[in-house]
Motif scaffolding. Sequence first.
Motif, PDB file in Angstrom:
ATOM      1  N   GLY A  46      44.521  -0.662   7.420  1.00 50.97           N
ATOM      2  CA  GLY A  46      44.053  -0.717   8.810  1.00 50.97           C
ATOM      3  C   GLY A  46      44.774   0.325   9.659  1.00 50.97           C
ATOM      4  O   GLY A  46      44.167   0.992  10.499  1.00 50.97           O
ATOM      5  N   ALA A  47      46.062   0.469   9.416  1.00 51.17           N
ATOM      6  CA  ALA A  47      46.846   1.446  10.175  1.00 51.17           C
ATOM      7  C   ALA A  47      46.362   2.869   9.882  1.00 51.17           C
ATOM      8  O   ALA A  47      46.198   3.684  10.802  1.00 51.17           O
ATOM      9  CB  ALA A  47      48.326   1.307   9.837  1.00 51.17           C
ATOM     10  N   VAL A  70      35.647  -4.381  11.580  1.00 57.15           N
ATOM     11  CA  VAL A  70      34.356  -4.537  10.905  1.00 57.15           C
ATOM     12  C   VAL A  70      34.425  -3.977   9.486  1.00 57.15           C
ATOM     13  O   VAL A  70      33.993  -4.605   8.516  1.00 57.15           O
ATOM     14  CB  VAL A  70      33.222  -3.879  11.714  1.00 57.15           C
ATOM     15  CG1 VAL A  70      31.951  -3.829  10.888  1.00 57.15           C
ATOM     16  CG2 VAL A  70      32.977  -4.652  13.005  1.00 57.15           C
ATOM     17  N   ALA A  71      35.034  -2.773   9.374  1.00 54.95           N
ATOM     18  CA  ALA A  71      35.136  -2.144   8.057  1.00 54.95           C
ATOM     19  C   ALA A  71      35.935  -3.025   7.102  1.00 54.95           C
ATOM     20  O   ALA A  71      35.540  -3.241   5.946  1.00 54.95           O
ATOM     21  CB  ALA A  71      35.798  -0.766   8.189  1.00 54.95           C
ATOM     22  N   MET A  72      37.052  -3.553   7.581  1.00 55.68           N
ATOM     23  CA  MET A  72      37.913  -4.345   6.708  1.00 55.68           C
ATOM     24  C   MET A  72      37.330  -5.725   6.427  1.00 55.68           C
ATOM     25  O   MET A  72      37.602  -6.324   5.390  1.00 55.68           O
ATOM     26  CB  MET A  72      39.302  -4.484   7.331  1.00 55.68           C
ATOM     27  CG  MET A  72      40.046  -3.187   7.386  1.00 55.68           C
ATOM     28  SD  MET A  72      40.701  -2.713   5.772  1.00 55.68           S
ATOM     29  CE  MET A  72      42.081  -3.815   5.708  1.00 55.68           C
ATOM     30  N   PHE A  73      36.525  -6.221   7.371  1.00 52.23           N
ATOM     31  CA  PHE A  73      35.832  -7.481   7.108  1.00 52.23           C
ATOM     32  C   PHE A  73      34.947  -7.318   5.872  1.00 52.23           C
ATOM     33  O   PHE A  73      34.968  -8.133   4.950  1.00 52.23           O
ATOM     34  CB  PHE A  73      34.986  -7.872   8.324  1.00 52.23           C
ATOM     35  CG  PHE A  73      34.166  -9.118   8.122  1.00 52.23           C
ATOM     36  CD1 PHE A  73      34.737 -10.365   8.295  1.00 52.23           C
ATOM     37  CD2 PHE A  73      32.830  -9.037   7.726  1.00 52.23           C
ATOM     38  CE1 PHE A  73      33.996 -11.511   8.090  1.00 52.23           C
ATOM     39  CE2 PHE A  73      32.084 -10.183   7.511  1.00 52.23           C
ATOM     40  CZ  PHE A  73      32.670 -11.429   7.704  1.00 52.23           C
ATOM     41  N   SER A 190      34.495 -19.296   1.911  1.00 51.22           N
ATOM     42  CA  SER A 190      35.596 -18.570   1.294  1.00 51.22           C
ATOM     43  C   SER A 190      35.413 -17.068   1.436  1.00 51.22           C
ATOM     44  O   SER A 190      36.346 -16.349   1.797  1.00 51.22           O
ATOM     45  CB  SER A 190      35.699 -18.919  -0.189  1.00 51.22           C
ATOM     46  OG  SER A 190      36.039 -20.264  -0.342  1.00 51.22           O
ATOM     47  N   ALA A 191      34.214 -16.590   1.148  1.00 55.75           N
ATOM     48  CA  ALA A 191      33.967 -15.147   1.221  1.00 55.75           C
ATOM     49  C   ALA A 191      34.123 -14.645   2.658  1.00 55.75           C
ATOM     50  O   ALA A 191      34.844 -13.679   2.919  1.00 55.75           O
ATOM     51  CB  ALA A 191      32.575 -14.823   0.694  1.00 55.75           C
ATOM     52  N   LEU A 192      33.459 -15.331   3.602  1.00 57.43           N
ATOM     53  CA  LEU A 192      33.536 -14.877   4.990  1.00 57.43           C
ATOM     54  C   LEU A 192      34.939 -15.081   5.553  1.00 57.43           C
ATOM     55  O   LEU A 192      35.429 -14.278   6.349  1.00 57.43           O
ATOM     56  CB  LEU A 192      32.498 -15.617   5.839  1.00 57.43           C
ATOM     57  CG  LEU A 192      31.045 -15.345   5.449  1.00 57.43           C
ATOM     58  CD1 LEU A 192      30.089 -16.137   6.329  1.00 57.43           C
ATOM     59  CD2 LEU A 192      30.729 -13.859   5.555  1.00 57.43           C
ATOM     60  N   GLY A 193      35.600 -16.166   5.115  1.00 57.28           N
ATOM     61  CA  GLY A 193      36.964 -16.435   5.577  1.00 57.28           C
ATOM     62  C   GLY A 193      37.929 -15.368   5.091  1.00 57.28           C
ATOM     63  O   GLY A 193      38.810 -14.934   5.829  1.00 57.28           O
ATOM     64  N   PHE A 194      37.748 -14.932   3.856  1.00 57.78           N
ATOM     65  CA  PHE A 194      38.604 -13.861   3.347  1.00 57.78           C
ATOM     66  C   PHE A 194      38.344 -12.582   4.138  1.00 57.78           C
ATOM     67  O   PHE A 194      39.268 -11.840   4.487  1.00 57.78           O
ATOM     68  CB  PHE A 194      38.341 -13.627   1.853  1.00 57.78           C
ATOM     69  CG  PHE A 194      39.469 -12.929   1.142  1.00 57.78           C
ATOM     70  CD1 PHE A 194      40.474 -13.665   0.546  1.00 57.78           C
ATOM     71  CD2 PHE A 194      39.527 -11.548   1.100  1.00 57.78           C
ATOM     72  CE1 PHE A 194      41.528 -13.019  -0.100  1.00 57.78           C
ATOM     73  CE2 PHE A 194      40.581 -10.903   0.449  1.00 57.78           C
ATOM     74  CZ  PHE A 194      41.576 -11.641  -0.151  1.00 57.78           C
ATOM     75  N   GLY A 195      37.082 -12.353   4.449  1.00 61.27           N
ATOM     76  CA  GLY A 195      36.730 -11.207   5.286  1.00 61.27           C
ATOM     77  C   GLY A 195      37.404 -11.283   6.646  1.00 61.27           C
ATOM     78  O   GLY A 195      37.944 -10.290   7.152  1.00 61.27           O
ATOM     79  N   LEU A 196      37.414 -12.475   7.208  1.00 59.13           N
ATOM     80  CA  LEU A 196      38.041 -12.668   8.520  1.00 59.13           C
ATOM     81  C   LEU A 196      39.540 -12.408   8.443  1.00 59.13           C
ATOM     82  O   LEU A 196      40.130 -11.788   9.334  1.00 59.13           O
ATOM     83  CB  LEU A 196      37.765 -14.099   9.005  1.00 59.13           C
ATOM     84  CG  LEU A 196      38.133 -14.429  10.434  1.00 59.13           C
ATOM     85  CD1 LEU A 196      37.420 -13.509  11.409  1.00 59.13           C
ATOM     86  CD2 LEU A 196      37.794 -15.886  10.741  1.00 59.13           C
ATOM     87  N   ALA A 201      43.926  -8.515   9.497  1.00 57.77           N
ATOM     88  CA  ALA A 201      44.903  -7.534   9.004  1.00 57.77           C
ATOM     89  C   ALA A 201      44.598  -6.153   9.575  1.00 57.77           C
ATOM     90  O   ALA A 201      45.508  -5.403   9.930  1.00 57.77           O
ATOM     91  CB  ALA A 201      44.884  -7.490   7.481  1.00 57.77           C
ATOM     92  N   ALA A 202      43.308  -5.815   9.677  1.00 58.09           N
ATOM     93  CA  ALA A 202      42.929  -4.505  10.200  1.00 58.09           C
ATOM     94  C   ALA A 202      43.353  -4.354  11.654  1.00 58.09           C
ATOM     95  O   ALA A 202      43.917  -3.330  12.058  1.00 58.09           O
ATOM     96  CB  ALA A 202      41.423  -4.311  10.073  1.00 58.09           C
ATOM     97  N   ALA A 203      43.095  -5.398  12.447  1.00 55.10           N
ATOM     98  CA  ALA A 203      43.494  -5.359  13.856  1.00 55.10           C
ATOM     99  C   ALA A 203      45.006  -5.189  13.942  1.00 55.10           C
ATOM    100  O   ALA A 203      45.519  -4.367  14.715  1.00 55.10           O
ATOM    101  CB  ALA A 203      43.045  -6.631  14.568  1.00 55.10           C
TER     102      ALA A 203
END
Lengths: 292, 265
Positions: A46-47, A70-73, A190-196, A201-203
């Motif tokens: 993310g950094a 969005v990208a990291m999600f 699980s999938a969307l939660g991992f994305g979240l 982490a990206a933020a």
Amino acid sequence: MHALIQGIILGVLTAGVYALMASGQTLIFGIMKVVNLAQGAMVILGAYLSYQLFTSFGIDPLLAIPITTVAMFILGVAVQLLFLRPLKAEDRSELSLLVTFAVALLLEGIMSVTWKTSVRSINTGYANSSWTVFGYQITLVRLWAFLLSIAALLVLYLLLNRTRFGRAIRATVQNPESARLLGVESSRVSALGFGLGAATAAAAGSVYGLLYPFNSGSHYDLISRLLSIVLLGGLGSIGGAVVGALIVSTSSAVVASAISPSWSEMTFFVILLLVLLIRPQGLFGTTARGAI
Amino acid sequence: MDFLLSLQGVIAGYGAGDILKGVDLDVSPGTVTCLIGPNGAGKSTVLKTISGLLRPRTGDVRFKGEEINRLAPRARLLRGIVHVPQDRSLFPAMTVWDNLLMGGYVVKDQKAVRRRIDEAAAVFPICTRRAHDQAGSLSGGEQKQVELARTLVLDPGLILLDEPSIGLDPKSRHQVFASIRRLAESGRTVLLVEQNARSGLAASDFGAVLESGVVRLVATGASLLEDPEVARLYLGAGRATALTMGGITPDTGRSPSTITSEGAR
Ligand SMILES: Nc1ncnc2c1ncn2[C@@H]1O[C@H](COP(=O)(O)OP(=O)(O)OP(=O)(O)O)[C@@H](O)[C@H]1O
Ligand SMILES: [Mg+2]
């Protein structure tokens, strides 16, 4: 006294970004009982993304955050679907340590190839300005980082508490069987939660890049800190992650400014050990699964 | 007459062996049916095959005439089958209101969900009184009331209740059975499993006895209460009374007094 208060100010301002990283980590654990060892690498990625947006297009990290999250999600969802979903439920929590560590190494490799290993930092125009308030120094960049982190945490909070998807996540964390009986599809959550978690982490990464120089190997240091914070607060509890971050970052900043910077790294590991001796479930982990 | 729910020759199990060995059971609309039987007979397993948590190996599960054997739990929820499991099923760190909202999770029409929550709250006042409290802070009896209210958010055609009175004090237990009666009077269909066989049967129109994976006996609740064999085995007369003196049943580790507490006392 002056050094103490200066340390506290610094610690609290820094706590924001750690609270953000740790929230993502604890969220993933709460949903899937997976300790994501790639969380640090995701922060550093993310950094880098934020760094690239800044150096190539002059986009400030504030504006970069929506893009990187969005990208990291999407990346997070992909990682979950490709690497974690295939694991059998029985051995998921053990194997996931190996798998997420492998993901961390993979991301590290990709980052070293893409950005080389030299240390980068996001040098905004305001990077070096600071105010002096009642004799205490506050750097603009730290204040900005703090505000950005709080804003991101607030978004996460609202998402979890005010939306249908957020309710489904919390329900899954608190009582997975019951959530399933009400029609929540745990594989989707699980999938969307991992994305979240990855988006968080990206933020955090965008903010981290404002505060510290980094390279692709920085994630080792980050993940050990993150794990301490999350264990301290209690796995699965976001409130715990925030408090854990405050404790860890304030105490190490205080020790750094009042005693010596060389002791500060040690401080939170010592606190962590003490807390875990007294309360093995962490400060807020009242149950095995915590409550988000 | 057309049955709302109909099980025919249902064989199901978890690992190698069969737990249900050919279950036949019919439930008429607007009635309360109570399934009783010893620990480990497969009562909870019957409910799981109906809600879809477990697929039968063979046999037929029909709901409103449709064969639902292959449907996923979610699809059955959408058809109005709601299952309240044996353990506490509220989300303890969510508010009572959010728990009710979760009750309508699969329902697309959010306006309908809110309307039904209001209706449910009118029947179960605890939902309004403690709306903004964390569900985990409610007493066991209060939580049961909220669990029952939450089923209504789905506007269910069939409510499956697994041991709704377990672990409750006598007053809350009484309340639960009163609530179940009220559900039936408002036209709902309930299939419940009960260890408090006496109270369960008294609150039900029909009773069924499940033993070693087969339904042995079906009759009206009242006639099962009077059946000497049923009384001896499940209502705490005779042998069961002797057992409650003895302590723990070896196979489940659960005290037999939970099976027969009222009768034995
Ligand atoms: N998830 C599972 N995996 C394997 N075996 C199971 C599972 N659930 C139940 N069983 C077994 O199936 C049998 C029937 O269980 P079930 O829970 O249906 O009984 P029950 O009649 O509801 O008993 P109780 O009164 O104790 O609730 C038991 O022998 C139990 O050990
Ligand atoms: Mg059972």
